[in-house]
Design an enzyme around this catalytic site. Structure first.
Site, PDB file in Angstrom:
ATOM      1  N   LYS A   1       0.975  -1.278  -0.074  1.00  0.00           N
ATOM      2  CA  LYS A   1      -0.036  -0.595  -0.065  1.00  0.00           C
ATOM      3  C   LYS A   1       1.180   1.084  -0.256  1.00  0.00           C
ATOM      4  O   LYS A   1       2.067   1.461   1.182  1.00  0.00           O
ATOM      5  CB  LYS A   1      -0.983  -0.118   1.163  1.00  0.00           C
ATOM      6  CG  LYS A   1      -1.457  -2.044   1.269  1.00  0.00           C
ATOM      7  CD  LYS A   1      -2.565  -0.871   2.648  1.00  0.00           C
ATOM      8  CE  LYS A   1      -1.915  -1.476   4.003  1.00  0.00           C
ATOM      9  NZ  LYS A   1      -2.845  -1.599   4.735  1.00  0.00           N
TER      10      LYS A   1
ATOM     11  N   THR B   1      -9.152   9.059   8.199  1.00  0.00           N
ATOM     12  CA  THR B   1      -8.214   7.812   7.112  1.00  0.00           C
ATOM     13  C   THR B   1      -8.204   6.921   8.152  1.00  0.00           C
ATOM     14  O   THR B   1      -7.029   6.124   8.603  1.00  0.00           O
ATOM     15  CB  THR B   1      -7.079   8.229   6.707  1.00  0.00           C
ATOM     16  OG1 THR B   1      -5.872   8.953   7.844  1.00  0.00           O
ATOM     17  CG2 THR B   1      -6.660   9.079   5.337  1.00  0.00           C
TER      18      THR B   1
ATOM     19  N   GLY C   1      -8.668   3.081  10.328  1.00  0.00           N
ATOM     20  CA  GLY C   1      -9.557   2.436  10.039  1.00  0.00           C
ATOM     21  C   GLY C   1      -8.882   1.487   7.970  1.00  0.00           C
ATOM     22  O   GLY C   1      -9.396   0.737   8.007  1.00  0.00           O
ATOM     23  N   THR C   2      -8.050   2.640   7.243  1.00  0.00           N
ATOM     24  CA  THR C   2      -8.133   2.138   6.335  1.00  0.00           C
ATOM     25  C   THR C   2      -7.358   1.038   5.884  1.00  0.00           C
ATOM     26  O   THR C   2      -7.833   0.080   4.996  1.00  0.00           O
ATOM     27  CB  THR C   2      -6.884   3.566   5.956  1.00  0.00           C
ATOM     28  OG1 THR C   2      -6.426   3.859   5.468  1.00  0.00           O
ATOM     29  CG2 THR C   2      -8.104   4.460   5.474  1.00  0.00           C
ATOM     30  N   GLY C   3      -6.182   0.651   6.675  1.00  0.00           N
ATOM     31  CA  GLY C   3      -5.946  -0.826   6.377  1.00  0.00           C
ATOM     32  C   GLY C   3      -6.766  -1.963   6.857  1.00  0.00           C
ATOM     33  O   GLY C   3      -6.450  -3.169   6.327  1.00  0.00           O
ATOM     34  N   CYS C   4      -7.197  -1.612   8.037  1.00  0.00           N
ATOM     35  CA  CYS C   4      -8.301  -2.852   8.554  1.00  0.00           C
ATOM     36  C   CYS C   4      -9.391  -3.184   7.573  1.00  0.00           C
ATOM     37  O   CYS C   4     -10.245  -3.988   6.692  1.00  0.00           O
ATOM     38  CB  CYS C   4      -9.154  -1.983  10.025  1.00  0.00           C
ATOM     39  SG  CYS C   4      -8.199  -2.170  10.739  1.00  0.00           S
TER      40      CYS C   4
END
Length: 266
Positions: free
Chosen positions: A173, A204, A206-209
């Site tokens: 990412k 932004t 929590g974007t990875g989860c």
């Protein structure tokens, strides 16, 4: 028949990341979300004020309870905190024949550590080898491989370094780079460059989860990896654009953006 997706991750009391973000994502994408909680955090828009790891026995019991009775079509992992938890979860996933999306969570959006330094080797040698798709961000790539990405041209080298630990696919990412939000999906032979406009907001958390959960949801519905990741990227981009202020710090993405706007999330 609705697909079942299991998230194995930590709880975010602020509701923007972790188990809470995972289950919201799964609901928005039309799958049944289930959870194995690995840790409880005291967390809000300003950071992580405390974290308490659950015993291995509790994690194993939750997993067996869900998988043995209800069954799963995909699994997603997040915060695992310790080497013991990493190795336990890797063992459980290895014995479950479904796609697994591994988000090798190392630090929170605020820079708070969510993984013990002693667990890094377990992530490399136990967890990444059971991944259908690994989804590290640039900080996690550096933490796991020592490769530092300064520009888009470095993404290939970063992906190769992660793939060397055994995941079938990796999404590196590139959201922390300047310019468009660009990610590289590759299995070492084919490449898919995923680009989206950068939304200049502070929502932004929590974007990875959310991305990892969206990928797992689409895999559970039968999409091949490249299509699942592309659809997940589209969903997350919409969620960031629709994100909202919460508290005094970094706000969450809007997991229900497509539902509240009368459109359909892929």
């Amino acid at each position: 028949m609705i697909a079942n997706v299991l998230t194995v991750a930590g709880s975010d009391s602020g509701g923007g990341a972790g188990i809470q973000a995972d289950l919201k994502t799964m609901l928005a994408l039309g799958v049944h979300g289930m959870s194995v909680i690995t840790a409880v955090t005291a967390q809000n828009s300003l950071g992580v004020q405390g974290a308490w790891e659950l015993p291995v026995e509790a994690v194993r019991a939750q997993y067996r309870s869900v998988v043995d009775d209800i069954g799963v079509q995909a699994i997603k992992t997040g915060m695992l905190a310790s080497a013991e938890l990493v190795e336990t979860v890797a063992e459980l996933i290895a014995g479950t024949d479904v796609p697994a999306v591994i988000d090798p969570v190392g630090v929170s959006k605020h820079g708070d550590s969510l993984l013990a330094a002693s667990a890094l080797d377990s992530v490399r040698t136990k967890l990444l080898p059971v991944a259908t798709v690994a989804t590290p961000n640039l900080d996690e790539v550096a933490q796991l491989t020592g490769v530092h990405v300064e520009a888009e041209d470095d993404l290939r080298r970063a992906a190769a370094a992660v793939l060397a630990y055994g995941p079938r696919w990796v999404v590196v990412k590139g959201g922390h780079l300047a310019g468009d939000a660009v990610d590289l999906l590759t299995d070492g032979s084919e490449e898919h460059w995923l680009r989206a406009p950068r939304h200049d907001n502070r929502h932004t958390h929590g974007t990875g989860c959310t991305l990892a959960s969206a990928i797992a949801s689409h895999l559970a519905k039968g999409l091949p990896v490249p299509d699942a990741v592309a659809a997940a990227k589209e969903y997350v981009t919409g969620a960031i654009a629709a994100g909202f202020a919460l508290g005094g710090g970094i706000g969450p993405v809007d997991h229900g953006w497509a539902l509240t706007r009368g459109t359909t999330a892929r």
